[in-house]
Design a protein around this motif. Structure first.
Motif, PDB file in Angstrom:
ATOM      1  N   ILE A   6      -8.625 -20.501  35.352  1.00  0.00           N
ATOM      2  CA  ILE A   6      -8.617 -21.918  35.705  1.00  0.00           C
ATOM      3  C   ILE A   6      -8.631 -22.061  37.218  1.00  0.00           C
ATOM      4  O   ILE A   6      -9.395 -22.846  37.774  1.00  0.00           O
ATOM      5  CB  ILE A   6      -7.402 -22.639  35.084  1.00  0.00           C
ATOM      6  N   ARG A   7      -7.793 -21.326  37.918  1.00  0.00           N
ATOM      7  CA  ARG A   7      -7.788 -21.403  39.383  1.00  0.00           C
ATOM      8  C   ARG A   7      -9.095 -20.881  39.968  1.00  0.00           C
ATOM      9  O   ARG A   7      -9.486 -21.282  41.054  1.00  0.00           O
ATOM     10  CB  ARG A   7      -6.606 -20.623  39.969  1.00  0.00           C
ATOM     11  N   PRO A  12      -8.129 -28.490  41.778  1.00  0.00           N
ATOM     12  CA  PRO A  12      -6.777 -28.236  41.348  1.00  0.00           C
ATOM     13  C   PRO A  12      -6.668 -27.458  40.043  1.00  0.00           C
ATOM     14  O   PRO A  12      -5.596 -27.367  39.465  1.00  0.00           O
ATOM     15  CB  PRO A  12      -6.183 -29.636  41.191  1.00  0.00           C
ATOM     16  N   GLY A  13      -7.743 -26.897  39.516  1.00  0.00           N
ATOM     17  CA  GLY A  13      -7.646 -26.114  38.287  1.00  0.00           C
ATOM     18  C   GLY A  13      -7.709 -26.975  37.038  1.00  0.00           C
ATOM     19  O   GLY A  13      -6.848 -26.899  36.181  1.00  0.00           O
ATOM     20  N   ILE A  98       4.060 -26.410  32.278  1.00  0.00           N
ATOM     21  CA  ILE A  98       3.152 -26.420  31.141  1.00  0.00           C
ATOM     22  C   ILE A  98       1.740 -26.670  31.649  1.00  0.00           C
ATOM     23  O   ILE A  98       1.510 -27.557  32.463  1.00  0.00           O
ATOM     24  CB  ILE A  98       3.536 -27.537  30.131  1.00  0.00           C
ATOM     25  N   LEU A  99       0.799 -25.867  31.172  1.00  0.00           N
ATOM     26  CA  LEU A  99      -0.622 -26.112  31.417  1.00  0.00           C
ATOM     27  C   LEU A  99      -1.159 -26.707  30.113  1.00  0.00           C
ATOM     28  O   LEU A  99      -1.350 -25.989  29.133  1.00  0.00           O
ATOM     29  CB  LEU A  99      -1.365 -24.817  31.757  1.00  0.00           C
ATOM     30  N   PRO A 100      -1.347 -28.021  30.064  1.00  0.00           N
ATOM     31  CA  PRO A 100      -1.783 -28.638  28.818  1.00  0.00           C
ATOM     32  C   PRO A 100      -3.243 -28.310  28.497  1.00  0.00           C
ATOM     33  O   PRO A 100      -4.124 -28.439  29.346  1.00  0.00           O
ATOM     34  CB  PRO A 100      -1.593 -30.130  29.064  1.00  0.00           C
ATOM     35  N   VAL A 101      -3.459 -27.859  27.273  1.00  0.00           N
ATOM     36  CA  VAL A 101      -4.797 -27.651  26.731  1.00  0.00           C
ATOM     37  C   VAL A 101      -4.950 -28.767  25.701  1.00  0.00           C
ATOM     38  O   VAL A 101      -4.389 -28.704  24.613  1.00  0.00           O
ATOM     39  CB  VAL A 101      -4.941 -26.254  26.093  1.00  0.00           C
ATOM     40  N   ASP A 128      -1.368 -30.273  39.423  1.00  0.00           N
ATOM     41  CA  ASP A 128      -1.492 -30.300  37.966  1.00  0.00           C
ATOM     42  C   ASP A 128      -2.817 -29.729  37.479  1.00  0.00           C
ATOM     43  O   ASP A 128      -3.887 -30.126  37.945  1.00  0.00           O
ATOM     44  CB  ASP A 128      -1.337 -31.737  37.439  1.00  0.00           C
ATOM     45  N   GLN A 129      -2.689 -28.820  36.525  1.00  0.00           N
ATOM     46  CA  GLN A 129      -3.842 -28.220  35.879  1.00  0.00           C
ATOM     47  C   GLN A 129      -3.961 -28.777  34.470  1.00  0.00           C
ATOM     48  O   GLN A 129      -2.984 -29.240  33.897  1.00  0.00           O
ATOM     49  CB  GLN A 129      -3.658 -26.704  35.774  1.00  0.00           C
TER      50      GLN A 129
END
Length: 171
Positions: A6-7, A12-13, A98-101, A128-129
């Motif tokens: 993601i990065r 911001p990812g 948390i990285l929300p999917v 925020d990602q």
């Protein structure tokens, strides 16, 4: 895959995966989630897949509020007394752990899709990602209705594999 795919997209990812029905959007998101978990450092957010079908922006205006509610419901162990009761899911969501999917805004009614896009843009901070999957047509309509894109997000569309390509890969 890079340590942090993601990065690798840049700051911001944020990633939006679009495509038609059955093109593998959710499968790609799950594979990405697994890859992120496998290479996750202790200081990186935990990817968690959630269906957007339940996000009512009139009840939970901010993503972190909705995430906390979803974590509380989906992972009741997080509410254990030794974790501080309802404070743990709230802290995880509010502090960016948390990285929300987020799967399926296309399952929401059309007006709600635009509200979700607006809510995301209103509350996402620079750090925020997120990963979001949606059918292309519904996502385009939501963006048009919202008058905005998901700020800072790369948008990709998986290409369907033809049977000969799949057979060559598996052969």
């Amino acid at each position: 895959m890079d340590h942090d795919p993601i990065r690798a997209l840049g700051e911001p990812g944020r990633l939006v995966i679009t495509g038609g029905p059955g093109t593998g959007k959710t499968t790609l998101a799950v594979q990405l989630l697994l890859e992120l978990l496998a290479g996750r450092g202790s200081d990186e957010p935990v990817p968690v897949m959630l269906s957007l079908a339940g996000w009512d922006t009139t009840c939970h205006r901010r993503l972190d509020e909705w995430l906390a509610a979803q974590l509380t419901t989906t992972y009741p162990t997080l509410r254990a007394a030794e974790y501080g009761g309802d404070a743990a899911p709230r802290a995880l969501a509010e502090q960016g752990h948390i990285l929300p999917v987020l799967d399926g805004p296309d399952e929401l009614p059309a007006p709600a899709r635009a509200q979700v896009i607006r809510a995301l843009n209103d509350c996402l901070t620079q750090r925020d990602q997120l990963i979001l999957t949606s059918r292309t047509t519904e996502f385009a309509a939501a963006v048009t209705s919202a008058g905005d894109v998901v700020t800072g997000a790369a948008v990709i569309a998986p290409v369907a594999l033809t049977p000969p390509v799949a057979a060559a890969y598996l052969g």
